[in-house]
Design an enzyme around this catalytic site. Structure first.
Site, mmCIF file in Angstrom:
data_model
loop_
_atom_site.group_PDB
_atom_site.id
_atom_site.type_symbol
_atom_site.label_atom_id
_atom_site.label_comp_id
_atom_site.label_asym_id
_atom_site.label_seq_id
_atom_site.Cartn_x
_atom_site.Cartn_y
_atom_site.Cartn_z
ATOM 1 N N GLU A 13 15.083 31.601 -36.599
ATOM 2 C CA GLU A 13 14.317 30.383 -36.856
ATOM 3 C C GLU A 13 14.830 29.716 -38.131
ATOM 4 O O GLU A 13 15.049 28.496 -38.173
ATOM 5 C CB GLU A 13 12.832 30.712 -37.010
ATOM 6 C CG GLU A 13 12.174 31.272 -35.771
ATOM 7 C CD GLU A 13 10.799 31.848 -36.045
ATOM 8 O OE1 GLU A 13 10.005 31.928 -35.099
ATOM 9 O OE2 GLU A 13 10.503 32.213 -37.203
ATOM 10 N N ASP A 175 7.002 31.813 -25.159
ATOM 11 C CA ASP A 175 6.644 32.635 -24.002
ATOM 12 C C ASP A 175 5.174 32.420 -23.670
ATOM 13 O O ASP A 175 4.401 31.973 -24.522
ATOM 14 C CB ASP A 175 6.907 34.124 -24.276
ATOM 15 C CG ASP A 175 6.160 34.619 -25.505
ATOM 16 O OD1 ASP A 175 5.063 35.179 -25.342
ATOM 17 O OD2 ASP A 175 6.663 34.428 -26.632
#
Length: 213
Positions: A13, A175
């Site tokens: 990230e 997800d």
């Protein structure tokens, strides 16, 4: 704004943000995964760099129907799902702290304008990745309106609340819970959607830096 801070939990990230901005405008830090790492990082960032606002940025799991992989979630507020300090405080409440840490209204308003189609709502935090349906049901019983779940946002928010620094969590759904596909979806997100998602985050940071200019 002269400077904002962005905290990411994972190196992949962080790499998406590092180098996009000059350090005199955006101070980005890698915290590591989990609440303790996130809180230490937030306190260090605030003490050392004195940003005008702090953003908890990164991936999160969907926690509501209609929230899909790649969707951007803007926290209207954040809360813990794994804290218990006794009956007098109630579930999710750190003694002496509010149950919900509210996003800064100005940051949230600017983020909603920057992210067309983003979903504003509650993000919940705990020191655990997806465990199973039974645990999901427990969390949903505490926060039926939660949109996403992560492992850092509420800890960063608590530190910002303590220091009086404006806070916002910006999460990209990696997800969805249920169906046993979390692992596949998570890997596919980083292969196929992460660059686009973090380009959006960069756009938000640029928009926030224009405040008061």
């Amino acid at each position: 704004m002269k400077q904002i801070g962005i905290i990411c939990a994972m190196e992949k990230e962080y790499r998406h943000i590092l180098g996009r901005f000059s350090e005199d405008r955006v101070c980005s830090m890698l915290s590591g995964i989990g609440k303790a790492n996130a809180a230490m990082c937030a306190a260090s960032l605030i003490e050392r760099r004195h940003p005008e606002a702090v953003i908890s940025a990164g991936a999160a799991g969907s926690f509501a129907e209609g929230v899909r992989v790649g969707d951007v979630i803007l926290s209207t507020r954040v809360a813990y799902h794994d804290v218990w300090c006794g009956e007098e405080s109630g579930p999710g409440v750190v003694q002496g702290m509010p149950k919900f840490f509210e996003a800064d209204p100005l940051l949230l308003d600017r983020a909603r304008k920057a992210f067309v189609g983003a979903k504003p709502g509650l993000v919940i935090t705990g020191d655990q990745f997806y465990i199973g349906e039974e645990e999901d049901l427990r969390q949903k019983s505490l926060y039926p309106d939660a949109l996403a779940v992560d492992m850092e946002a509420a800890a960063v928010a608590q530190v910002c609340f303590t220091y009086g620094v404006p806070f916002l969590a910006v999460k990209v759904v990696s997800d969805t819970h249920g169906g046993g596909l979390q692992g596949e979806q998570y890997e596919a997100f980083w292969r196929e959607k992460s660059e686009e998602a973090f380009d959006l985050l960069a756009g938000l940071a640029e928009s926030l830096l224009l405040l008061d200019d």
